[in-house]
Scaffold this motif. Structure first.
Motif, PDB file in Angstrom:
ATOM      1  N   GLU A  68      24.800  39.339  19.193  1.00  0.00           N
ATOM      2  CA  GLU A  68      25.938  39.288  18.762  1.00  0.00           C
ATOM      3  C   GLU A  68      27.168  37.806  19.136  1.00  0.00           C
ATOM      4  O   GLU A  68      27.734  37.401  18.414  1.00  0.00           O
ATOM      5  CB  GLU A  68      26.952  40.525  18.919  1.00  0.00           C
ATOM      6  CG  GLU A  68      26.831  41.503  18.090  1.00  0.00           C
ATOM      7  CD  GLU A  68      27.078  43.048  18.754  1.00  0.00           C
ATOM      8  OE1 GLU A  68      28.092  43.349  19.271  1.00  0.00           O
ATOM      9  OE2 GLU A  68      26.592  44.141  18.177  1.00  0.00           O
ATOM     10  N   ASN A  69      26.699  37.879  20.412  1.00  0.00           N
ATOM     11  CA  ASN A  69      27.545  36.700  21.015  1.00  0.00           C
ATOM     12  C   ASN A  69      27.249  35.350  20.526  1.00  0.00           C
ATOM     13  O   ASN A  69      28.054  34.343  20.202  1.00  0.00           O
ATOM     14  CB  ASN A  69      27.573  36.677  22.541  1.00  0.00           C
ATOM     15  CG  ASN A  69      27.973  37.627  23.295  1.00  0.00           C
ATOM     16  OD1 ASN A  69      28.803  38.514  22.663  1.00  0.00           O
ATOM     17  ND2 ASN A  69      27.536  38.035  24.631  1.00  0.00           N
ATOM     18  N   LEU A  70      25.736  35.212  20.192  1.00  0.00           N
ATOM     19  CA  LEU A  70      25.395  34.016  19.617  1.00  0.00           C
ATOM     20  C   LEU A  70      25.938  33.773  18.234  1.00  0.00           C
ATOM     21  O   LEU A  70      26.416  32.712  17.855  1.00  0.00           O
ATOM     22  CB  LEU A  70      23.745  33.805  19.691  1.00  0.00           C
ATOM     23  CG  LEU A  70      23.213  33.606  20.912  1.00  0.00           C
ATOM     24  CD1 LEU A  70      21.692  33.672  20.745  1.00  0.00           C
ATOM     25  CD2 LEU A  70      23.514  32.223  21.410  1.00  0.00           C
ATOM     26  N   ALA A  71      25.927  34.993  17.381  1.00  0.00           N
ATOM     27  CA  ALA A  71      26.333  34.854  16.140  1.00  0.00           C
ATOM     28  C   ALA A  71      27.863  34.633  15.914  1.00  0.00           C
ATOM     29  O   ALA A  71      28.366  33.628  15.281  1.00  0.00           O
ATOM     30  CB  ALA A  71      25.982  36.251  15.264  1.00  0.00           C
ATOM     31  N   LYS A  72      28.382  35.382  17.062  1.00  0.00           N
ATOM     32  CA  LYS A  72      30.024  34.921  16.859  1.00  0.00           C
ATOM     33  C   LYS A  72      30.376  33.461  17.166  1.00  0.00           C
ATOM     34  O   LYS A  72      31.283  32.949  16.705  1.00  0.00           O
ATOM     35  CB  LYS A  72      30.656  35.914  18.063  1.00  0.00           C
ATOM     36  CG  LYS A  72      32.151  35.696  18.182  1.00  0.00           C
ATOM     37  CD  LYS A  72      32.802  36.899  18.846  1.00  0.00           C
ATOM     38  CE  LYS A  72      34.313  36.540  19.011  1.00  0.00           C
ATOM     39  NZ  LYS A  72      34.851  37.109  20.187  1.00  0.00           N
ATOM     40  N   ARG A  73      29.746  32.855  18.167  1.00  0.00           N
ATOM     41  CA  ARG A  73      29.946  31.567  18.623  1.00  0.00           C
ATOM     42  C   ARG A  73      29.244  30.655  17.454  1.00  0.00           C
ATOM     43  O   ARG A  73      30.027  29.916  17.226  1.00  0.00           O
ATOM     44  CB  ARG A  73      29.137  31.441  19.949  1.00  0.00           C
ATOM     45  CG  ARG A  73      29.649  30.237  20.665  1.00  0.00           C
ATOM     46  CD  ARG A  73      29.899  30.469  22.283  1.00  0.00           C
ATOM     47  NE  ARG A  73      28.597  30.649  23.061  1.00  0.00           N
ATOM     48  CZ  ARG A  73      27.780  29.690  23.567  1.00  0.00           C
ATOM     49  NH1 ARG A  73      28.322  28.352  23.463  1.00  0.00           N
ATOM     50  NH2 ARG A  73      26.790  29.862  23.933  1.00  0.00           N
ATOM     51  N   ASP A  74      28.435  30.950  17.010  1.00  0.00           N
ATOM     52  CA  ASP A  74      28.103  30.124  15.691  1.00  0.00           C
ATOM     53  C   ASP A  74      29.211  30.141  14.644  1.00  0.00           C
ATOM     54  O   ASP A  74      29.333  28.940  14.117  1.00  0.00           O
ATOM     55  CB  ASP A  74      26.718  30.651  14.791  1.00  0.00           C
ATOM     56  CG  ASP A  74      25.609  30.574  15.743  1.00  0.00           C
ATOM     57  OD1 ASP A  74      25.634  29.888  16.837  1.00  0.00           O
ATOM     58  OD2 ASP A  74      24.474  31.171  15.228  1.00  0.00           O
ATOM     59  N   ARG A  75      29.506  31.426  14.550  1.00  0.00           N
ATOM     60  CA  ARG A  75      30.587  31.429  13.448  1.00  0.00           C
ATOM     61  C   ARG A  75      31.896  30.595  13.998  1.00  0.00           C
ATOM     62  O   ARG A  75      32.603  29.838  13.159  1.00  0.00           O
ATOM     63  CB  ARG A  75      31.103  33.168  13.358  1.00  0.00           C
ATOM     64  CG  ARG A  75      30.853  33.587  12.028  1.00  0.00           C
ATOM     65  CD  ARG A  75      31.342  34.770  11.729  1.00  0.00           C
ATOM     66  NE  ARG A  75      31.972  35.525  13.023  1.00  0.00           N
ATOM     67  CZ  ARG A  75      30.995  36.467  13.467  1.00  0.00           C
ATOM     68  NH1 ARG A  75      29.797  36.795  13.104  1.00  0.00           N
ATOM     69  NH2 ARG A  75      31.563  37.322  14.612  1.00  0.00           N
TER      70      ARG A  75
END
Ligand code: DC
Length: 229
Positions: A174-181
């Motif tokens: 989730e953290n990675l996906a959020k940072r990507d966004r």
């Protein structure tokens, strides 16, 4: 002696751009520039001072910070006002806040200025989110690194486990996906592939194989330089 070159690598978190950049730099004796470490250092100091929500104070911090990077034996050591903060900039707290801090245009302007200055010496491998598009738009070789979210999650989860950090795989994802966004969606210098960057998906490529392929690409650039003289 061929002209001194700049290699620029961008990509999302966990795409392996640091590993690739470090390996290329070590193999060729080039300088390695980890621009993410600079955004992390500002974020860490802002959190420590309790000013991370105060944008003018963060801008002031970025304008006055004495930031030094030192590449030793494959590790970028980071110093702020001569205090070493190498480990402190890689915590979950900094991970969670760094995208917010790095979207502030004035903070970016300060750090880009320092990065361009470091690039003037040449023979440098720089990595980050905007080094192919904003910092070094005329780089001799531009690479856009990618890997699937699943693979990037596996890599980061493993790193956290090795450091005995309590975090679930789902949280890491989730953290990675959020940072990507956040990194791709911001108004200033968003993460994106430069038109002339080589897209390199390393989901199923081993690190030694990747290094061989990338060194071949650098050699093509260096050969091209020699031929054009
Ligand atoms: O590469 P990294 O995960 O250490 O980078 C940390 C954060 O810093 C990343 O989520 C976005 C920001 N960053 C940036 O905005 N521009 C760069 N050139 C490098 C990093």
């Amino acid at each position: 002696m061929p002209r001194k070159i700049i290699i620029a690598i961008d990509g999302p978190a966990g795409s392996g751009k640091s590993t690739a950049a470090k390996n290329i730099a070590q193999k060729l004796g080039f300088t390695y520039l980890d621009t993410g470490a600079m955004y992390r250092a500002i974020t860490f100091m802002a959190l420590r001072k309790g000013i991370a929500e105060d944008v003018p104070a963060v801008i002031d911090l970025a304008r006055n910070i004495d930031l030094r990077l030192q590449f030793d034996n494959g590790v970028t050591r980071v110093f702020v006002n001569d205090e070493e903060v190498t480990d402190q900039i890689r915590t979950a707290e900094v991970n969670a806040k760094v995208s917010d801090i790095s979207k502030i245009p004035e903070v970016r302007a300060e750090l880009v200025k320092i990065q361009k200055k470091l690039g003037e010496r040449g023979n440098i491998v720089a990595e980050g989110r905007d080094v192919t598009t904003v910092v070094f738009p005329n780089a001799d070789l531009k690479i856009y690194m990618t890997a699937t979210l699943e693979e990037r999650t596996n890599r980061r989860y493993k790193e956290f486990k090795e450091k005995n950090v309590e975090i679930s795989r789902e949280e890491v994802k989730e953290n990675l996906a959020k940072r990507d966004r956040l990194d791709s969606g911001r108004a200033v210098s968003p993460l994106k592939k430069a038109d002339d960057a080589l897209e390199f998906d390393n989901t199923t490529i081993s690190i030694p194989n990747e290094l061989d392929i990338l060194i071949d690409k650098v050699k093509e650039v260096l050969d091209g330089n020699r031929k054009s003289r």
